[in-house]
Scaffold this motif. Structure first.
Motif, mmCIF file in Angstrom:
data_model
loop_
_atom_site.group_PDB
_atom_site.id
_atom_site.type_symbol
_atom_site.label_atom_id
_atom_site.label_comp_id
_atom_site.label_asym_id
_atom_site.label_seq_id
_atom_site.Cartn_x
_atom_site.Cartn_y
_atom_site.Cartn_z
ATOM 1 N N HIS A 49 0.838 -1.123 -0.019
ATOM 2 C CA HIS A 49 -0.044 0.092 0.058
ATOM 3 C C HIS A 49 0.977 1.161 -0.087
ATOM 4 O O HIS A 49 1.682 1.177 0.845
ATOM 5 C CB HIS A 49 -1.051 -0.034 1.096
ATOM 6 C CG HIS A 49 -1.779 -1.298 1.455
ATOM 7 N ND1 HIS A 49 -2.859 -1.566 0.307
ATOM 8 C CD2 HIS A 49 -1.619 -2.388 2.296
ATOM 9 C CE1 HIS A 49 -3.385 -2.787 0.923
ATOM 10 N NE2 HIS A 49 -2.486 -3.113 1.788
ATOM 11 N N LEU A 72 -1.994 4.341 2.866
ATOM 12 C CA LEU A 72 -1.799 3.999 4.231
ATOM 13 C C LEU A 72 -2.813 4.987 5.045
ATOM 14 O O LEU A 72 -3.595 4.630 6.055
ATOM 15 C CB LEU A 72 -0.537 3.932 4.724
ATOM 16 C CG LEU A 72 0.453 2.662 4.441
ATOM 17 C CD1 LEU A 72 1.800 2.911 5.040
ATOM 18 C CD2 LEU A 72 -0.190 1.425 4.885
ATOM 19 N N VAL A 129 -3.453 -2.024 7.885
ATOM 20 C CA VAL A 129 -2.402 -1.153 7.732
ATOM 21 C C VAL A 129 -0.957 -1.674 8.500
ATOM 22 O O VAL A 129 0.059 -1.602 7.817
ATOM 23 C CB VAL A 129 -2.828 0.172 8.463
ATOM 24 C CG1 VAL A 129 -1.290 1.076 8.803
ATOM 25 C CG2 VAL A 129 -3.859 1.064 7.406
ATOM 26 N N SER A 140 0.946 -4.564 6.718
ATOM 27 C CA SER A 140 1.361 -4.257 5.262
ATOM 28 C C SER A 140 2.814 -4.055 5.442
ATOM 29 O O SER A 140 3.563 -3.988 6.464
ATOM 30 C CB SER A 140 0.953 -2.806 4.738
ATOM 31 O OG SER A 140 1.786 -2.154 3.858
#
Length: 97
Positions: A44, A49, A61, A64
């Motif tokens: 991302h 984010l 998040v 990630s």
């Protein structure tokens, strides 16, 4: 009784960490992503984010790989029109994951 979770509780959590307070200033212009030499390696992008954090997507998040690909080159920081220290934001996320 059912627990009610505010949609921006994750934003509150990030904002409470030094470096994370910049999330509240972001205008989603994409300059951070356009400046990032590693954005193409991230699951991302930096601007994604922030949008995901505002959407309350805490698990997505924090799982990630984006914060681990941050080079701390500060290109995002020097180019941000709002003066957000995005590198510090990434380090704040590292501390939460």
């Amino acid at each position: 009784m059912e627990k009610i979770v505010r949609a921006n509780s994750f934003v509150d959590e990030i904002s409470a960490i030094p470096g994370g307070e910049g999330i509240r200033l972001c205008i989603q212009c994409g300059t951070c992503t356009g400046s990032c030499p590693n954005a193409d390696r991230m699951e991302h992008t930096p601007s994604e984010l922030i949008a995901m954090a505002w959407a309350g997507m805490r698990n997505e998040v924090l799982s990630s790989n984006a914060m681990w690909y941050c080079l701390s080159c500060y290109l995002c920081t020097v180019r941000c029109p709002r003066g957000i220290k995005f590198t510090d934001f990434m380090h704040a996320l590292e501390g939460l994951s």
